[in-house]
Structures are given as structure tokens and as C-alpha cells.
Design a protein around this motif. Structure first.
Motif, PDB file in Angstrom:
ATOM      1  N   TYR A  24      28.296 -27.551  -5.328  1.00  0.00           N
ATOM      2  CA  TYR A  24      28.734 -28.707  -6.113  1.00  0.00           C
ATOM      3  C   TYR A  24      28.223 -28.585  -7.558  1.00  0.00           C
ATOM      4  O   TYR A  24      27.014 -28.417  -7.757  1.00  0.00           O
ATOM      5  N   HIS A  25      29.099 -28.678  -8.545  1.00  0.00           N
ATOM      6  CA  HIS A  25      28.738 -28.597  -9.972  1.00  0.00           C
ATOM      7  C   HIS A  25      27.846 -27.394 -10.264  1.00  0.00           C
ATOM      8  O   HIS A  25      26.941 -27.474 -11.103  1.00  0.00           O
ATOM      9  N   GLN A  26      28.073 -26.285  -9.585  1.00  0.00           N
ATOM     10  CA  GLN A  26      27.083 -25.201  -9.639  1.00  0.00           C
ATOM     11  C   GLN A  26      26.819 -24.665 -11.045  1.00  0.00           C
ATOM     12  O   GLN A  26      25.666 -24.493 -11.444  1.00  0.00           O
ATOM     13  N   VAL A  27      27.888 -24.391 -11.791  1.00  0.00           N
ATOM     14  CA  VAL A  27      27.675 -23.802 -13.120  1.00  0.00           C
ATOM     15  C   VAL A  27      26.926 -24.782 -14.020  1.00  0.00           C
ATOM     16  O   VAL A  27      25.957 -24.418 -14.708  1.00  0.00           O
ATOM     17  N   LYS A  28      27.332 -26.053 -13.976  1.00  0.00           N
ATOM     18  CA  LYS A  28      26.677 -27.041 -14.836  1.00  0.00           C
ATOM     19  C   LYS A  28      25.210 -27.209 -14.442  1.00  0.00           C
ATOM     20  O   LYS A  28      24.337 -27.349 -15.307  1.00  0.00           O
ATOM     21  N   ARG A  29      24.947 -27.175 -13.128  1.00  0.00           N
ATOM     22  CA  ARG A  29      23.556 -27.341 -12.681  1.00  0.00           C
ATOM     23  C   ARG A  29      22.723 -26.104 -13.005  1.00  0.00           C
ATOM     24  O   ARG A  29      21.541 -26.205 -13.319  1.00  0.00           O
ATOM     25  N   TYR A  78      32.094 -27.117 -22.167  1.00  0.00           N
ATOM     26  CA  TYR A  78      33.476 -26.750 -21.807  1.00  0.00           C
ATOM     27  C   TYR A  78      33.391 -25.710 -20.703  1.00  0.00           C
ATOM     28  O   TYR A  78      32.537 -24.825 -20.751  1.00  0.00           O
ATOM     29  N   LEU A  79      34.294 -25.821 -19.704  1.00  0.00           N
ATOM     30  CA  LEU A  79      34.236 -24.869 -18.585  1.00  0.00           C
ATOM     31  C   LEU A  79      35.649 -24.544 -18.115  1.00  0.00           C
ATOM     32  O   LEU A  79      36.485 -25.439 -17.939  1.00  0.00           O
ATOM     33  N   LYS A  80      35.856 -23.242 -17.930  1.00  0.00           N
ATOM     34  CA  LYS A  80      37.187 -22.790 -17.475  1.00  0.00           C
ATOM     35  C   LYS A  80      36.993 -21.681 -16.447  1.00  0.00           C
ATOM     36  O   LYS A  80      36.262 -20.709 -16.711  1.00  0.00           O
ATOM     37  N   ARG A 109      37.078 -26.499  -5.221  1.00  0.00           N
ATOM     38  CA  ARG A 109      37.298 -27.566  -6.196  1.00  0.00           C
ATOM     39  C   ARG A 109      36.786 -27.205  -7.577  1.00  0.00           C
ATOM     40  O   ARG A 109      35.797 -26.502  -7.699  1.00  0.00           O
ATOM     41  N   LEU A 110      37.497 -27.703  -8.563  1.00  0.00           N
ATOM     42  CA  LEU A 110      36.981 -27.681  -9.927  1.00  0.00           C
ATOM     43  C   LEU A 110      36.741 -29.134 -10.315  1.00  0.00           C
ATOM     44  O   LEU A 110      37.485 -30.031  -9.891  1.00  0.00           O
ATOM     45  N   ASP A 111      35.723 -29.365 -11.150  1.00  0.00           N
ATOM     46  CA  ASP A 111      35.460 -30.728 -11.613  1.00  0.00           C
ATOM     47  C   ASP A 111      36.655 -31.235 -12.418  1.00  0.00           C
ATOM     48  O   ASP A 111      37.436 -30.434 -12.941  1.00  0.00           O
ATOM     49  N   LYS A 112      36.717 -32.554 -12.562  1.00  0.00           N
ATOM     50  CA  LYS A 112      37.845 -33.143 -13.307  1.00  0.00           C
ATOM     51  C   LYS A 112      37.918 -32.579 -14.734  1.00  0.00           C
ATOM     52  O   LYS A 112      39.002 -32.309 -15.260  1.00  0.00           O
ATOM     53  N   ASP A 113      36.764 -32.376 -15.362  1.00  0.00           N
ATOM     54  CA  ASP A 113      36.805 -31.896 -16.753  1.00  0.00           C
ATOM     55  C   ASP A 113      36.834 -30.367 -16.868  1.00  0.00           C
ATOM     56  O   ASP A 113      36.815 -29.835 -17.970  1.00  0.00           O
ATOM     57  N   THR A 114      36.863 -29.656 -15.749  1.00  0.00           N
ATOM     58  CA  THR A 114      36.956 -28.190 -15.785  1.00  0.00           C
ATOM     59  C   THR A 114      38.421 -27.790 -15.706  1.00  0.00           C
ATOM     60  O   THR A 114      39.197 -28.409 -14.983  1.00  0.00           O
ATOM     61  N   GLU A 115      38.780 -26.733 -16.436  1.00  0.00           N
ATOM     62  CA  GLU A 115      40.147 -26.241 -16.314  1.00  0.00           C
ATOM     63  C   GLU A 115      40.157 -24.832 -15.737  1.00  0.00           C
ATOM     64  O   GLU A 115      39.107 -24.237 -15.500  1.00  0.00           O
TER      65      GLU A 115
HETATM   66  N1  URA Z   1      30.802 -25.290 -11.535  1.00  0.00           N
HETATM   67  C1  URA Z   1      30.803 -26.513 -12.091  1.00  0.00           C
HETATM   68  O1  URA Z   1      29.763 -27.027 -12.505  1.00  0.00           O
HETATM   69  N2  URA Z   1      31.976 -27.159 -12.190  1.00  0.00           N
HETATM   70  C2  URA Z   1      33.146 -26.643 -11.785  1.00  0.00           C
HETATM   71  O2  URA Z   1      34.194 -27.270 -11.919  1.00  0.00           O
HETATM   72  C3  URA Z   1      33.133 -25.353 -11.217  1.00  0.00           C
HETATM   73  C4  URA Z   1      31.945 -24.703 -11.115  1.00  0.00           C
END
Ligand code: URA
Length: 257
Positions: free
Chosen positions: A207-212, A223-225, A102-108
Motif C-alpha cells: 500500500y502506497h509503497q513508493v510514497k512510503r 508526482y508518480l507514474k 492498484r495505483l493511487d488516485k493521484d498516480t498515473e
Molecule cells: N506506490 C505508491 O505510493 N503509489 C502508487 O500508486 C503506486 C506505488
């Protein structure tokens, strides 16, 4: 190969629904080995029987693999009563497609859609450590201290630290001078005049790994892609909301993982 019903064969060979396939068969538009076949439940062997629709040979594909450029604002679910899902962006009747991860709703960015459950399981299994590469814009700059912290693994509030991740600082960008990420211009940063661009490669898919991880380093993701997943690289020719089928080579590469 195991035999399957003729109507199922047609849905798996082309972009037709099961009910359309039945209608075509009943109308005599489908030939099996050169003779019209009017029974949708007739069993065919995809390897040995020749199936034609209106005289065109139907090539059977057991599974479908689509590379989708998910735009922001769309959720990575198969269906939802209120929100637009990734499946609303593709036209693939008669297949039970789902997003691999999954990607978050605001991630592309890159989302693989398939009906191959075994392959999806392998790609998502934590044991396989499939690299996922992202382009991110953060609210503050990062330097060697953060690069080391990412490489070490971060405490993001889970039982275990994250696995080592690669943080590659790029530099400051601003709305006035938008940087191009992987060949595409980044549009405005919501509520921010500027941001600090980085590439981040993670091996897990929490879950939300990059943001966390960014938060654990005192930064916020603006911004995340997602650019790649294992050997699959988001096709630069795709526009947000569009998809294409994987090439033979891409399918072989992800199967070889
Ligand atoms: N990490 C995030 O925080 N969000 C995503 O959509 C993918 C990876």
C-alpha cells in the motif's frame, strides 16, 4: 474446449452485451456452422463451431487484456458511486474486467485490466517479485546514501522491511524547464516550483509503497507514474485515459512469468 452458450460466446468474441447478443440471435443474425440459430442457450464449442454475426466470423477470446494509461484523478476500482474508476475509461461490455493491482488516485501510468483471474493472481503474488518501475518527482534531491538505503530495503512501518529496490536519480526539473519523462512532458508540479526526478523499481506492491519508501528516506513524492510491470511497458503512443489490447507477444510474456 468446453462448450459454452451461444450468447456468452458472442459477448466474449466481441464488444456486445449479453442482452444485445440475445437480441441478435433471436433476430436470426447469428449463424452456427452456416445455419441460422435462434436459441441463445444453444451450446457451441469455440474450437470447432463456426459462429458468424451478420456474415462476419466471430473470433472467441477466452480472456481480455487491456493496457490502460490511467490518468490522475481516477481510482483503481471496478465501481464506485462517487468517483470515476478505471473501468469507466474502457468500453468492454459483457466482461468482468478488473485492474491487476492498484495505483493511487493521484498516480498515473500503466494499469493492466483483465478478466483472467489466475494470471492476475500470479502477477500480484508476492512470491513472484514482478518488478514495477516508476518515474517520480521528489521534493528534495537524493544521492548515493538514498540509493544504498533503497537497495538495502527500508523500514516503512510494516512488520517487515521492504525488499531491495532500485533508486536511479535523474536530476532537478522545474516548471520553467519541464523534463520529459519517457517521451512525455510532465505538467506542473502541484504547489512546487521544482522537483528532483528519479526512477524507482520495486518488487512488491505494498500500500502506497513508493510514497512510503520516499518518506522513510525523508522525501515527499510530488508526482508518480508507473512505467512498467514485469515485461509490460506503458505504450508511449497511449494518452492518459486511453487503452489498447495487449499484443500476442505481450500476453505470452506475462503468461511466461
Ligand atoms: N506506490 C505508491 O505510493 N503509489 C502508487 O500508486 C503506486 C506505488
Amino acid at each position: 474446449m468446453k462448450q459454452i452458450r451461444l450468447d456468452k460466446f458472442l459477448t466474449m468474441a466481441g464488444d456486445v452485451s449479453r442482452s444485445q447478443a440475445r437480441q441478435y440471435i433471436k433476430k436470426g443474425r447469428v449463424n452456427v456452422d452456416g445455419s441460422p440459430e435462434k436459441k441463445p442457450d444453444r451450446k457451441v464449442d469455440p474450437e470447432t463451431n463456426k459462429v458468424e454475426l451478420d456474415g462476419e466470423i466471430c473470433l472467441y477470446e477466452e480472456f481480455v487484456y487491456l493496457m490502460l494509461y490511467k490518468p490522475a484523478g481516477v481510482i483503481s476500482a471496478t465501481r464506485d458511486s462517487a468517483e470515476r474508476t478505471v473501468l469507466d475509461l474502457v468500453d468492454c461490455k459483457g466482461r468482468d474486467l478488473f485492474p491487476v493491482g492498484r495505483l493511487d488516485k493521484d498516480t498515473e501510468g500503466l494499469v493492466l485490466l483483465t478478466d483472467d483471474g489466475r494470471l492476475a493472481h500470479r502477477l500480484l503474488s508476492p512470491a513472484h517479485h514482478v518488478d514495477k518501475r516508476y518515474y517520480a518527482i521528489l521534493d528534495e534531491a537524493v544521492g548515493q546514501e538514498e540509493v544504498k538505503a533503497f537497495a538495502w530495503g527500508l523500514d516503512i512501518g510494516d512488520e517487515k522491511m521492504t525488499m531491495p529496490a532500485l533508486l536511479e536519480p535523474v536530476g532537478w526539473i522545474s516548471e520553467a524547464e519541464p523534463l520529459t519523462a519517457e517521451g512525455k512532458t510532465i505538467s506542473g508540479l502541484p504547489g512546487q516550483e521544482q522537483g528532483f526526478a528519479v526512477y524507482i523499481t520495486i518488487q512488491e506492491g505494498r500500500y502506497h509503497q513508493v510514497k512510503r519508501m520516499a518518506r522513510a528516506a525523508g522525501r515527499k513524492v510530488l508526482y508518480l507514474k508507473r512505467l512498467s510491470m514485469g515485461p509490460l511497458i506503458l505504450d508511449r503512443a497511449l494518452e492518459p485515459g486511453t487503452c489498447r489490447t495487449l499484443t500476442r507477444e505481450e500476453i505470452e510474456e506475462i503468461r511466461a512469468l
